[in-house]
Design an enzyme around this catalytic site. Structure first.
Site, short mmCIF file in Angstrom:
data_model
loop_
_atom_site.label_atom_id
_atom_site.label_comp_id
_atom_site.label_asym_id
_atom_site.label_seq_id
_atom_site.Cartn_x
_atom_site.Cartn_y
_atom_site.Cartn_z
N HIS A 1 0.85 -1.10 0.09
CA HIS A 1 0.02 -0.02 -0.06
C HIS A 1 0.90 1.17 0.08
CE1 HIS A 1 0.92 0.46 4.32
NE2 HIS A 1 0.24 -0.83 4.48
N CYS B 1 -3.91 -5.56 21.02
CA CYS B 1 -2.88 -5.21 20.49
C CYS B 1 -2.99 -3.60 20.00
CB CYS B 1 -2.12 -5.99 19.39
SG CYS B 1 -0.90 -5.07 18.36
N LYS C 1 -7.96 -3.06 5.20
CA LYS C 1 -9.04 -3.65 4.56
C LYS C 1 -10.36 -3.64 5.01
CE LYS C 1 -6.04 -7.02 2.13
NZ LYS C 1 -5.45 -8.27 2.43
N CYS D 1 1.00 -11.75 18.94
CA CYS D 1 0.11 -10.93 17.91
C CYS D 1 0.75 -11.14 16.64
CB CYS D 1 0.35 -9.22 18.36
SG CYS D 1 -0.54 -8.46 17.17
N CYS E 1 2.00 -8.15 14.46
CA CYS E 1 3.36 -7.76 15.04
C CYS E 1 4.22 -8.79 14.66
CB CYS E 1 3.59 -7.35 16.56
SG CYS E 1 2.47 -6.12 17.10
N HIS F 1 3.90 1.52 2.14
CA HIS F 1 5.18 0.79 1.89
C HIS F 1 6.00 1.72 1.02
CE1 HIS F 1 2.79 -2.62 3.00
NE2 HIS F 1 3.31 -2.58 3.98
N LYS G 1 -6.12 4.51 10.65
CA LYS G 1 -5.22 3.52 10.08
C LYS G 1 -5.75 2.83 8.91
CE LYS G 1 -3.32 -0.69 11.65
NZ LYS G 1 -2.30 -1.24 11.45
N HIS H 1 -2.64 -3.36 16.34
CA HIS H 1 -3.36 -4.04 15.08
C HIS H 1 -5.03 -4.08 15.80
CE1 HIS H 1 0.94 -4.99 14.36
NE2 HIS H 1 0.29 -4.79 12.95
N1 MSP Z 1 8.53 -7.24 7.73
C1 MSP Z 1 8.40 -6.42 8.41
C2 MSP Z 1 10.01 -5.55 8.36
C3 MSP Z 1 10.96 -6.61 8.50
S1 MSP Z 1 12.51 -5.52 8.43
C4 MSP Z 1 13.85 -6.63 8.88
C5 MSP Z 1 7.34 -5.31 8.56
N2 MSP Z 1 6.81 -5.37 7.24
S2 MSP Z 1 5.42 -4.54 6.79
O1 MSP Z 1 5.13 -4.62 5.67
O2 MSP Z 1 4.54 -4.44 7.84
O3 MSP Z 1 5.95 -2.89 6.96
C6 MSP Z 1 7.14 -2.72 5.85
C7 MSP Z 1 7.40 -1.06 6.21
O4 MSP Z 1 6.11 -0.18 5.84
C8 MSP Z 1 7.75 -0.90 7.76
O5 MSP Z 1 8.79 -0.03 7.94
C9 MSP Z 1 6.27 -0.25 8.29
O6 MSP Z 1 6.60 0.64 9.37
C10 MSP Z 1 5.88 0.43 7.11
N3 MSP Z 1 4.55 0.97 7.05
C11 MSP Z 1 3.59 -0.06 7.28
N4 MSP Z 1 2.45 0.61 7.01
C12 MSP Z 1 2.65 2.06 6.94
C13 MSP Z 1 2.09 3.18 7.00
N5 MSP Z 1 0.69 2.93 7.08
N6 MSP Z 1 2.59 4.12 6.66
C14 MSP Z 1 3.83 4.30 6.74
N7 MSP Z 1 4.58 3.24 6.70
C15 MSP Z 1 3.98 2.10 7.00
O7 MSP Z 1 7.03 -4.75 9.03
#
Ligand code: MSP
Length: 499
Positions: free
Chosen positions: A20, A146, A302, A129, A132, A23, A299, A149
């Protein structure tokens, strides 16, 4: 000349669904920093990738009625597509399911943790969780759910391997307090220091294979699967050839920057440095922490139906407008709400009216009055206005204030537009006088196209093409008076987005 190496990583994205806009934010921020360092002449390695093991991915695959591997392949494909469309310039992409590059690294690190005496077996019951991918404490919960989440954790009772995290508490405090491992922004540094000072507990570093087989087997005990965070964090080593290319690894490790979101600071500021201390590897230099993007004030999820899909945004507004909004309209190190209205207003005011209009006006006037030839070099008030801009921009990027860095450049672009309005060059008959003004403006545009390049690379390449510049931009060309030759006016850079 010996180049400085610069190794930057993003976190690796879970493949339990398509990526999304949150990311995309992290990838684009890292890209801007990586591109800035390339401009500076550094030898940059920019690593990103995907986190493909663990319960989260496993369950999502099951729900989709696919094998885990087939399922994560699909989502990795989406991530790669997004990176391409946004022109993210990552040097490599590491997947934790990569058995040749990643598994041997994770297993080697595990073996070294064992050798250090930091792994032991224990019977344990705790609240887990899945969001997490971590055991949580009661302080992580609100009304039994949590806080991150909004889901009740599951109770797990198992005999697991544990990592002696508590052993590293004092060392971690010292390293973080002294900025030897620097955490930016300071608010997050203080937050994590407070957390460490409340006392670190050892962490479960494996799951029984019976309960979770989707992951890397624990070396020497096939009945256990490595904990997904222990596996995932080692991507920062495997991605630069820890077991496959020693020379490359020695050149780039330690990382200069790990860029992560605020929800995963603990893993990067506590687990990861403790693991590195245990195996005797140098620590990364900086942890940059960005904020969270929400959508319509909530936040993204889905079930709320407010997830912002980067692909739709690209199709609607174009990749450069979205990049620009994420870098200039969102505070790099704080939370923000993603708003289409703001994206449109930022694109229209800064890119269409500001930059686009400037380039169009100045190049049209140069074509008309000088047959496209760049007038002779002239040092005037624009040179003066530009003088301090590069240093300010550089400092802001180094402080992870990307939005302020862009703002600083756009202030200069604003000055250029103001200069056109004040001088009214279309009324000036004297060619010498007009030449001086046009030179200043053209040179100002050239300099902006270098400074803005890390943020909107495609737009800057298009500007440079129109200025007749064929070489890739470099920071040392931020010197006044380098433009010469002929311009070739092209298409309008940005059309206003009509609402
Ligand atoms: N897989 C773990 C990271 C492992 S690193 C060794 C993870 N993945 S994630 O897909 O949930 O998140 C990837 C990155 O996107 C993280 O840095 C996370 O903080 C960031 N974000 C996830 N949702 C976000 C938003 N809504 N806004 C900004 N960044 C976000 O965590």
């Amino acid at each position: 000349m010996i180049k400085n190496k610069f190794y930057i990583t993003t976190s690796i994205i879970y493949t339990n669904g398509p990526p999304h806009i949150g990311h995309a934010l992290e990838e684009i921020q890292a890209d801007a920093i990586a591109r800035f360092h390339r401009l500076k002449g550094d030898d940059v390695f920019f690593l990103t990738g995907s986190d493909e093991h663990g319960i989260k991915n496993f369950r999502a695959a099951k729900e989709a009625d696919k094998t885990p591997q087939a399922f994560v392949n699909i989502n990795t494909g989406y991530i790669k597509e997004i990176l391409k469309l946004f022109k993210v310039s990552n040097t490599d992409y590491i997947r934790t399911t990569d058995k040749e590059r990643h598994w041997p690294t994770a297993q080697d690190i595990w073996t070294k943790l064992v050798k250090s005496g930091d792994i032991y077996k224990k019977e344990y019951e705790g609240k887990y969780c899945t969001g997490c991918e971590a055991f949580v404490k009661d302080s992580d919960l609100f009304q039994g759910k949590c806080k991150l989440h909004n889901k009740e954790p599951e109770i797990l009772h198992e005999e697991n391997y544990f990592f002696k995290l508590s052993k590293y508490q004092n060392q971690l405090i010292k390293l973080i307090e002294s900025d030897e491992y620097k955490i930016i922004p300071t608010s997050k540094k203080n937050e994590i220091l407070n957390f460490i000072k409340t006392g670190l507990e050892d962490v479960s570093f494996s799951r029984s294979k019976e309960k979770l087989s989707w992951g890397i087997p624990v070396p020497g005990d096939e009945t256990h699967t490595m904990y997904v965070w222990c596996d995932a964090l080692t991507n920062y080593l495997s991605g630069i050839g820890y077991t496959t290319d020693k020379e490359k690894f020695n050149k780039y490790w330690p990382a200069d920057v790990h860029l992560v979101g605020k929800d995963i600071i603990r893993f990067h500021a506590v687990f990861w440095p403790a693991m590195l201390l245990s195996v005797g590897l140098p620590l990364p230099k900086q942890l940059l922490v960005h904020g969270f993007l929400s959508s319509r004030g909530k936040k993204m999820s889905k079930s709320t139906g407010n997830v912002i899909d980067p692909l739709t945004q690209i199709q609607k507004y174009g990749p450069e407008a979205v990049r620009y909004y994420l870098l200039a309209g969102i505070t790099s190190d704080d939370d923000a709400d993603y708003s289409n209205a703001e994206l449109i207003s930022k694109t229209n005011s800064d890119l269409a009216n500001g930059l686009g209009n400037l380039v169009n006006r100045v190049l049209t006037l140069t074509e008309k009055n000088f047959d496209g030839k760049v007038p002779p070099k002239y040092d005037g008030e624009i040179k003066e206005k530009f003088k301090d801009v590069p240093t300010k921009v550089e400092n802001l990027i180094n402080e992870f204030k990307l939005h302020h860095a862009v703002e600083e450049i756009m202030k200069f672009v604003y000055e250029l537009n103001k200069y056109v309005n004040d001088k009214e060059p279309w009324k000036i008959k004297d060619k010498d006088e007009l030449g001086k003004i046009m030179y200043e403006l053209l040179e100002g545009i050239r300099l902006s196209s270098i400074l803005l390049h890390p943020f909107v690379p495609d737009t800057c390449d298009r500007i440079r093409e129109q200025l007749g510049l064929t070489e890739a931009p470099v920071w040392k060309d931020l010197e006044w008076g380098k433009l010469e030759g002929k311009i070739i006016k092209g298409e309008v850079l940005f059309k206003k987005i009509e609402v």
